[in-house]
Design a protein around this motif. Structure first.
Motif, mmCIF file in Angstrom:
data_model
loop_
_atom_site.group_PDB
_atom_site.id
_atom_site.type_symbol
_atom_site.label_atom_id
_atom_site.label_comp_id
_atom_site.label_asym_id
_atom_site.label_seq_id
_atom_site.Cartn_x
_atom_site.Cartn_y
_atom_site.Cartn_z
ATOM 1 N N THR A 38 75.853 -48.091 -62.758
ATOM 2 C CA THR A 38 76.771 -49.030 -63.403
ATOM 3 C C THR A 38 77.896 -48.305 -64.119
ATOM 4 O OG1 THR A 38 75.220 -49.118 -65.233
ATOM 5 C CG2 THR A 38 75.166 -50.921 -63.674
ATOM 6 N N LYS A 39 77.557 -47.253 -64.865
ATOM 7 C CA LYS A 39 78.584 -46.636 -65.705
ATOM 8 C C LYS A 39 79.507 -45.717 -64.923
ATOM 9 C CE LYS A 39 75.483 -45.918 -69.318
ATOM 10 N NZ LYS A 39 74.825 -47.168 -69.713
ATOM 11 N N LEU A 67 92.098 -57.724 -59.428
ATOM 12 C CA LEU A 67 91.066 -58.736 -59.179
ATOM 13 C C LEU A 67 89.795 -58.101 -58.624
ATOM 14 C CD1 LEU A 67 92.515 -61.949 -57.535
ATOM 15 C CD2 LEU A 67 91.538 -61.660 -59.796
ATOM 16 N N ILE A 74 82.122 -57.316 -63.174
ATOM 17 C CA ILE A 74 81.196 -58.370 -63.592
ATOM 18 C C ILE A 74 79.939 -58.343 -62.734
ATOM 19 C CG2 ILE A 74 80.858 -60.858 -63.662
ATOM 20 C CD1 ILE A 74 83.626 -61.229 -64.494
ATOM 21 N N ALA A 77 77.544 -55.310 -63.589
ATOM 22 C CA ALA A 77 76.754 -55.463 -64.812
ATOM 23 C C ALA A 77 75.661 -56.508 -64.621
ATOM 24 C CB ALA A 77 77.669 -55.839 -65.977
ATOM 25 N N THR A 78 76.003 -57.613 -63.957
ATOM 26 C CA THR A 78 75.017 -58.679 -63.746
ATOM 27 C C THR A 78 73.898 -58.211 -62.822
ATOM 28 O OG1 THR A 78 76.865 -60.205 -63.929
ATOM 29 C CG2 THR A 78 74.806 -61.099 -63.133
ATOM 30 N N SER A 80 72.850 -55.148 -62.293
ATOM 31 C CA SER A 80 71.975 -54.155 -62.909
ATOM 32 C C SER A 80 71.007 -54.841 -63.865
ATOM 33 C CB SER A 80 72.792 -53.077 -63.615
ATOM 34 O OG SER A 80 72.998 -53.397 -64.949
ATOM 35 N N HIS A 81 71.490 -55.880 -64.548
ATOM 36 C CA HIS A 81 70.604 -56.649 -65.425
ATOM 37 C C HIS A 81 69.497 -57.309 -64.602
ATOM 38 C CE1 HIS A 81 69.571 -59.199 -68.884
ATOM 39 N NE2 HIS A 81 69.378 -60.140 -67.977
#
Lengths: 95, 216
Positions: A38-39, A67, A74, A77-78, A80-81
């Motif tokens: 992610t990072k 875009l 987004i 991050a979603t 990986s969660h």
């Protein structure tokens, strides 16, 4: 001048993608690997997008690149969660 | 174009009537202020009319955003409207079908400050993880830590959880009710001060009152 700057940004972005991949291979468990993906890849994509937007020149193309970055940021991050949550709930056998 | 009838019943939740229990789910803390209250204005009109106007405004806002996106993507060509127009109209109705979330607004100054800080932090986070990836001794001591959520439900919480993932060494792994489970690359690092600072910035971004000490 602008081309050179864009190329430098893209090269730096590629370095971060390599770092994310090395982290993916070296880190010990799924959660640490998510950190790397992610990072490092997130910044890698941001740098490449910035470089491409500089090289593209037109405002329309720059907007499209922005875009792409926005939606990938987004989604990453979603995702990986969601992966972390799935792994925490003992989806047995996930290395 | 107006929304379809099944949505109409959710409209009064916007005013000062009691919130619908199925919308403000059990995660909400019992003694904290109700999230919709932070943005609600005194009801000047009767509920139903206000709700209808509110839904129309939401739909028009979505149409505007999608139309600009379509225009930018297609270079404002007229023939793109053949597929673009139905897509925009139908796409704008999608948010109306989703469950209602508490309303929110952004503070412009907070957003600018947040964008700048966000850029710096994502560089910090990426450099940190890249250094670990290349270092012979990666300096990892991974583990989970709980962190109590005090931000209201909806956009502020989502923003908080997603931004944690970009901070150096932290990753939002799960949300259990009002508790956030954070995964850390190195559990020797301090977690609370960083997250409390981030929370303050999210409050500034969404023009929320500074930490009212709920749920603690």
């Amino acid at each position: 001048m602008l081309e050179g700057f864009g190329a430098i940004l893209i090269a730096m972005g590629a370095v971060f993608f390599v770092a994310g991949t090395v982290g993916l291979l070296r880190f010990p468990d799924i959660f640490c690997r998510l950190h790397a993906l992610t990072k490092a890849d997130g910044l890698g994509l941001a740098l490449i997008a910035l470089g491409v937007a500089l090289l593209a020149g037109t405002a329309g193309a720059a907007f499209r690149v922005a875009l792409v970055w926005f939606f990938v940021a987004i989604a990453s991050a979603t995702c990986s969660h969601l992966i972390a949550r799935y792994a925490r709930h003992g989806a047995g056998g996930v290395p | 174009m107006r929304a379809t009838t099944p949505l109409r019943e959710s409209a009064p939740a916007r005013g000062h009537l009691p919130p619908r229990p199925d919308i403000l789910a059990p995660h909400i803390c019992a003694d904290g202020p109700e999230p919709t209250d932070t943005n609600a204005v005194p009801a000047l009109r009767p509920g139903p009319r206000r709700g209808r106007w509110h839904r129309l405004r939401r739909w028009l806002g979505a149409v505007l955003v999608l139309a600009v996106l379509l225009g930018m993507l297609t270079g404002w060509r007229a023939e793109s409207l053949v597929f673009g127009l139905p897509a925009v109209v139908l796409g704008a109705m999608l948010p109306l079908l989703l469950p209602r979330v508490p309303g929110w607004r952004l503070s412009l100054r907070g957003a600018l400050a947040f964008a700048l800080w966000f850029a710096v932090q994502s560089v910090r986070g990426a450099v940190d993880v890249a250094r670990r990836a290349f270092a012979p001794d990666m300096g990892l001591r991974p583990g989970f830590r709980p962190y109590p959520l005090t931000l209201p439900q909806g956009a502020p919480r989502v923003m908080f959880a997603n931004t944690i993932t970009l901070l150096p060494g932290t990753l939002c792994a799960e949300i259990e009710g009002d508790m956030l489970i954070v995964h850390m690359l190195d559990t020797r690092m301090a977690l609370e001060p960083e997250l409390a600072a981030l929370e303050g910035r999210i409050r500034a971004l969404f023009a929320l009152p500074p930490n009212p000490e709920l749920c603690q």
